[in-house]
Design an enzyme around this catalytic site. Structure first.
Site, PDB file in Angstrom:
ATOM      1  N   LYS A   1      50.469  33.796  66.632  1.00 53.42           N
ATOM      2  CA  LYS A   1      49.049  34.064  66.371  1.00 53.42           C
ATOM      3  C   LYS A   1      48.803  34.360  64.898  1.00 53.42           C
ATOM      4  O   LYS A   1      47.880  33.840  64.284  1.00 53.42           O
ATOM      5  CB  LYS A   1      48.568  35.249  67.223  1.00 53.42           C
ATOM      6  CG  LYS A   1      48.365  34.881  68.689  1.00 53.42           C
ATOM      7  CD  LYS A   1      47.267  33.862  68.804  1.00 53.42           C
ATOM      8  CE  LYS A   1      46.911  33.467  70.198  1.00 53.42           C
ATOM      9  NZ  LYS A   1      46.057  32.285  70.252  1.00 53.42           N
TER      10      LYS A   1
ATOM     11  N   ALA B   1      39.061  22.747  75.991  1.00 54.22           N
ATOM     12  CA  ALA B   1      37.940  22.946  76.920  1.00 54.22           C
ATOM     13  C   ALA B   1      38.253  23.806  78.135  1.00 54.22           C
ATOM     14  O   ALA B   1      37.416  24.560  78.616  1.00 54.22           O
ATOM     15  CB  ALA B   1      37.449  21.593  77.418  1.00 54.22           C
TER      16      ALA B   1
END
Length: 353
Positions: free
Chosen positions: A169, A13
């Site tokens: 990644k 968040a």
């Protein structure tokens, strides 16, 4: 999909991009479930509670940890869309690349997607990847058609010891695709943004772009910058892309999200034009040879200098324009707005004559 009433899960968040995604979802009236590492650190998500209070959507916060199995099960209950954005962000200042960067990225993706596999309501998963998963070193541009990276390219040159952040990644994204192909209930869309600039919804944001701008402002680059280029994109365009990836039934595969390319020197020149000569923005681009000599003192290994300096890189974002309808904002304006915000928030010290 009953997307208006079913809650939507956004992991991570408090992230720079995630905050904008949550803001857009709340303003569109959605119920958002979102995860933070520590519910006691109320300061880190106060801005989201404020946005929720002023919007027609509703926000529910859950505690979850990327490295804990089953940690996301409760937050995911009843969700049809999962937007997985939580990821370790440590390009520098890490002690152990495998433990600090690579494992959290891969294991975190695995844990979230294992929860997806256990949650029958989920139909679509969006994973925030990175353009770092399409190439490892700038020199890779020499092996591309049309002198640009596109969604068909994968980073094959990074490793645990060379460029561990890009390696984390690409390995996390590969893990996501592997898990998606092993089942047929949920579809996967990956969003691969360039270096993200633009206003943050909280002064507490940590991002790679903030580091670059701080170096511009503290005089570290006054003598000159390396001949290096970045794909750049506005954070609001990246948020738009995530919403399109979540709700557009035709979205599929990976999407490079980039509004254009700027060199470090061009970034300095744009900031100087706007903020004047008071700040120690870089004025020169130093030759690659200088970094070969002095690079190791500044933390650039010889191989990094060899493979990443002197190669302008470009990204093809046509797929995102065509399929997601993204109209990119002006990246020079995003850069100026971002620096102005760092000044306003006191992250960068105002110039005092």
């Amino acid at each position: 999909m009953n997307t208006k009433t079913a809650p939507i899960l956004v992991t991570g968040a408090t992230g720079y991009i995630a905050s904008w995604v949550i803001k857009q979802l709340l303003e569109k009236g959605h119920t958002v479930h979102t995860t933070v590492r520590d519910l006691n650190k109320k300061k880190s998500f106060a801005h989201l509670e404020k946005i929720a209070a002023q919007s027609s959507g509703s926000l529910q916060l859950f505690q979850a940890n990327l490295l804990e199995a089953n940690s996301f099960d409760t937050a995911m209950q009843g969700c049809e869309i999962v937007i997985h954005m939580a990821s370790p962000f440590l390009v520098t200042n890490y002690k152990d690349a495998v433990k600090d960067i690579i494992e959290p990225a891969i294991i975190g993706t695995e844990n979230v997607l294992n929860s997806v596999n256990r949650t029958d309501s989920v139909r679509r998963v969006v994973v925030t990847s990175s353009i770092a998963s399409t190439y490892g070193d700038a020199i890779d541009i020499q092996h591309t058609a049309h002198n640009q990276f596109d969604e068909s390219h994968w980073n094959t040159t990074s490793s645990e010891t060379h460029q561990p952040y890009p390696y984390s990644k690409v390995m996390a994204e590969r893990k996501a695709w592997e898990m998606q192909k092993a089942q047929n209930r949920w579809s996967l869309v990956c969003v691969n943004p360039a270096l993200v600039l633009g206003p943050s919804l909280t002064a507490m944001t940590k991002s790679g772009s903030v580091e670059v701008l701080e170096q511009f402002a503290n005089g570290m680059t006054l003598a000159g910058v390396p001949p290096m280029w970045n794909g750049i994109v506005d954070v609001r365009d990246v948020a738009d892309a995530h919403l399109e990836a979540a709700f557009n039934p035709n979205a599929e595969g990976r999407y490079i999200i980039s509004g254009g390319t700027l060199s470090l020197l061009e970034m300095g020149q744009i900031l100087r034009r706007h903020f004047g000569p008071k700040f120690p923005f870089p004025r020169n681009q130093l030759p690659k040879a200088a970094f070969k000599l002095f690079g190791p003192l500044a933390g650039f290994s010889k191989s990094f200098v060899e493979l990443n300096m002197g190669y302008p890189i470009y990204f093809n974002a046509d797929k995102s324009k065509k399929e997601l309808g993204i109209h990119y904002r002006n990246i020079e304006a995003s850069l100026v707005e971002h620096f102005q915000q760092l000044l306003d928030d006191g992250v960068v010290k105002k110039y005092i004559p």
